[in-house]
Design an enzyme around this catalytic site. Structure first.
Site, PDB file in Angstrom:
ATOM      1  CB  SER A   1      -0.870   0.049   1.260  1.00  0.00           C
ATOM      2  OG  SER A   1      -1.702  -1.059   1.333  1.00  0.00           O
TER       3      SER A   1
ATOM      4  CG  HIS B   1      -1.480  -0.112  -4.662  1.00  0.00           C
ATOM      5  ND1 HIS B   1      -2.096   1.094  -4.475  1.00  0.00           N
ATOM      6  CD2 HIS B   1      -1.783  -0.852  -3.557  1.00  0.00           C
ATOM      7  CE1 HIS B   1      -2.735   1.094  -3.318  1.00  0.00           C
ATOM      8  NE2 HIS B   1      -2.560  -0.068  -2.757  1.00  0.00           N
TER       9      HIS B   1
ATOM     10  CD  GLU C   1      -1.883   4.039  -6.996  1.00  0.00           C
ATOM     11  OE1 GLU C   1      -1.962   5.273  -6.930  1.00  0.00           O
ATOM     12  OE2 GLU C   1      -1.563   3.335  -6.019  1.00  0.00           O
TER      13      GLU C   1
ATOM     14  CG  ASN D   1      -3.438   3.908  -0.662  1.00  0.00           C
ATOM     15  OD1 ASN D   1      -4.657   3.919  -0.817  1.00  0.00           O
ATOM     16  ND2 ASN D   1      -2.765   2.795  -0.454  1.00  0.00           N
TER      17      ASN D   1
HETATM   18  N1  NAD Z   1      -6.360  -4.622   2.564  1.00  0.00           N
HETATM   19  C1  NAD Z   1      -6.401  -3.766   1.551  1.00  0.00           C
HETATM   20  O1  NAD Z   1      -7.439  -3.167   1.241  1.00  0.00           O
HETATM   21  C2  NAD Z   1      -5.161  -3.516   0.721  1.00  0.00           C
HETATM   22  C3  NAD Z   1      -5.277  -2.745  -0.454  1.00  0.00           C
HETATM   23  C4  NAD Z   1      -4.145  -2.574  -1.252  1.00  0.00           C
HETATM   24  C5  NAD Z   1      -2.924  -3.129  -0.874  1.00  0.00           C
HETATM   25  N2  NAD Z   1      -2.853  -3.853   0.292  1.00  0.00           N
HETATM   26  C6  NAD Z   1      -1.555  -4.432   0.645  1.00  0.00           C
HETATM   27  O2  NAD Z   1      -1.555  -5.813   0.290  1.00  0.00           O
HETATM   28  C7  NAD Z   1      -0.744  -6.555   1.219  1.00  0.00           C
HETATM   29  C8  NAD Z   1      -1.579  -7.658   1.858  1.00  0.00           C
HETATM   30  O3  NAD Z   1      -2.687  -7.085   2.509  1.00  0.00           O
HETATM   31  P1  NAD Z   1      -3.963  -7.964   2.934  1.00  0.00           P
HETATM   32  O4  NAD Z   1      -5.036  -6.994   3.292  1.00  0.00           O
HETATM   33  O5  NAD Z   1      -4.228  -9.020   1.908  1.00  0.00           O
HETATM   34  O6  NAD Z   1      -3.411  -8.653   4.274  1.00  0.00           O
HETATM   35  P2  NAD Z   1      -3.918  -9.998   5.001  1.00  0.00           P
HETATM   36  O7  NAD Z   1      -3.515  -9.870   6.411  1.00  0.00           O
HETATM   37  O8  NAD Z   1      -5.354 -10.255   4.663  1.00  0.00           O
HETATM   38  O9  NAD Z   1      -3.060 -11.150   4.254  1.00  0.00           O
HETATM   39  C9  NAD Z   1      -1.669 -11.263   4.336  1.00  0.00           C
HETATM   40  C10 NAD Z   1      -1.300 -12.725   4.147  1.00  0.00           C
HETATM   41  O10 NAD Z   1       0.128 -12.807   4.035  1.00  0.00           O
HETATM   42  C11 NAD Z   1       0.532 -14.005   4.653  1.00  0.00           C
HETATM   43  N3  NAD Z   1       1.963 -13.919   4.974  1.00  0.00           N
HETATM   44  C12 NAD Z   1       2.566 -13.124   5.875  1.00  0.00           C
HETATM   45  N4  NAD Z   1       3.900 -13.320   5.860  1.00  0.00           N
HETATM   46  C13 NAD Z   1       4.152 -14.259   4.905  1.00  0.00           C
HETATM   47  C14 NAD Z   1       5.318 -14.889   4.411  1.00  0.00           C
HETATM   48  N5  NAD Z   1       6.524 -14.585   4.889  1.00  0.00           N
HETATM   49  N6  NAD Z   1       5.191 -15.820   3.431  1.00  0.00           N
HETATM   50  C15 NAD Z   1       3.976 -16.137   2.958  1.00  0.00           C
HETATM   51  N7  NAD Z   1       2.812 -15.575   3.374  1.00  0.00           N
HETATM   52  C16 NAD Z   1       2.906 -14.643   4.335  1.00  0.00           C
HETATM   53  C17 NAD Z   1      -0.356 -14.114   5.886  1.00  0.00           C
HETATM   54  O11 NAD Z   1      -0.408 -15.435   6.396  1.00  0.00           O
HETATM   55  C18 NAD Z   1      -1.703 -13.615   5.334  1.00  0.00           C
HETATM   56  O12 NAD Z   1      -2.504 -14.693   4.872  1.00  0.00           O
HETATM   57  C19 NAD Z   1      -0.192  -5.526   2.221  1.00  0.00           C
HETATM   58  O13 NAD Z   1       1.054  -5.076   1.774  1.00  0.00           O
HETATM   59  C20 NAD Z   1      -1.225  -4.404   2.138  1.00  0.00           C
HETATM   60  O14 NAD Z   1      -0.691  -3.158   2.523  1.00  0.00           O
HETATM   61  C21 NAD Z   1      -3.934  -4.070   1.084  1.00  0.00           C
END
Ligand code: NAD
Length: 291
Positions: free
Chosen positions: A119, A140, A152, A191
């Site tokens: 993000s 993104h 993005e 963002n």
């Molecule tokens: N939630 C949103 O709306 C959103 C929007 C855009 C970008 N993002 C970005 O996307 C990324 C993920 O966000 P999310 O909301 O899906 O989080 P989430 O917590 O739902 O999922 C993250 C997953 O990553 C896994 N994980 C963590 N460390 C790991 C590793 N070393 N190896 C393998 N798997 C691993 C976890 O077990 C979990 O299932 C973040 O960087 C976040 O900033 C999130």
């Protein structure tokens, strides 16, 4: 050339949404997570969501056909990664993502493009961990990925023209408008704009000026937004917003991006939004909001 096979590391909210968007667009996707149950949960969520979208006529084909394009992987090491594109979607934490990029660089073939769905972390931090910085790019996505119409694509000063063009083409093939981000700044474009408003909304609640409910309603009914900032905050995850704001703060040292106390407190208490049943609002086990 086109990116046809995608490997997704992290199968939470975003990883599962990205896999679904790929499969619906005819692109093969492999899901991987450090927790096997996260992949299983992602597959269930995708199956339910694809079913609903087929019923509504938003998506075409059969459920079996779409789901057959999603595969599981138990880890990076061992068989390695057989993909044209890897998308990293693990927790929003710089040290973790750095370590993950070092591992992805070792596990993927030399031509594979490595992308992050972060993000807010500047992509150059991750490119610098690899021996292929020209093949590292930011892609993104926005949540919920299958529904959102744009993503993005972020270029670092190392990103090769071919890598950038392939990433842009990939986003277009998912049916999304690519927002071209020509310089690698923390939190990119959308963002950067949204976080400013979200921080202001949190501070207004923190200072007792207005309620969460009124701010959300106000922005929906008086400012033409589809959802208020707190409704979106619960969907995104308060930990994700917290991690993203910290990343921007650490990189820019701009104190106005530091997570407000009310957000830090909620994250500290584990009130992370829909995923924990409590965040800015409270939720029933079926996901509906408590009245
Ligand atoms: N939630 C949103 O709306 C959103 C929007 C855009 C970008 N993002 C970005 O996307 C990324 C993920 O966000 P999310 O909301 O899906 O989080 P989430 O917590 O739902 O999922 C993250 C997953 O990553 C896994 N994980 C963590 N460390 C790991 C590793 N070393 N190896 C393998 N798997 C691993 C976890 O077990 C979990 O299932 C973040 O960087 C976040 O900033 C999130």
């Amino acid at each position: 050339m086109q990116l046809r096979k995608v490997f997704i590391l992290g199968s939470g909210l975003m990883g599962s949404g990205i896999a679904q968007a790929c499969a619906q667009s005819g692109i093969e996707a492999t899901l991987c997570d450090q927790r096997e149950e996260a992949v299983e949960k992602a597959l269930e969520t995708i199956s339910r969501s694809v079913g609903k979208l087929l019923e509504k006529g938003v998506v075409h084909g059969t459920k079996e056909e779409i789901l057959s394009r999603i595969h599981k992987s138990s880890g990076l090491e061992g068989a390695g990664i057989d993909a044209d594109l890897v998308i990293e979607a693990v927790f929003e934490n710089l040290e973790l993502k750095r370590e993950v990029f070092r591992r992805l660089d070792r596990a993927a073939g030399p031509d594979t493009i490595l992308a992050s769905n972060t993000s807010a972390i500047a992509i150059s931090n991750l490119a610098a961990e690899t021996k292929r910085p020209e093949r590292v790019v930011g892609i993104h996505f926005f949540s919920p990925v299958p529904m959102m119409g744009a993503a993005e694509v972020i270029r670092t000063s190392f990103t090769g023209d071919e890598t950038f063009a392939l990433a842009v083409d990939f986003v277009r093939r998912l049916g999304k408008h690519p927002i071209l981000v020509q310089r690698d700044i923390p939190a990119f474009v959308i963002n950067r704009i949204n976080y400013r408003a979200n921080i202001e909304a949190m501070k207004l609640v923190q200072d007792g000026i207005a309620t969460v409910e009124d701010i959300d309603k106000g922005l929906r009914l008086a400012a033409g937004r589809k959802m208020g900032p707190f409704e979106i905050g619960d969907l995104v995850g308060l930990d994700v917003t917290h991690g993203a704001l910290l990343s921007i703060y650490e990189e820019t040292k701009d104190p106005s991006f530091y997570p407000p106390a009310i957000l830090r407190l909620k994250v500290g208490m584990g009130h992370l939004g829909r995923k924990t049943g409590k965040g800015w609002y409270e939720y029933n086990p079926d996901g509906s909001m408590k009245k």
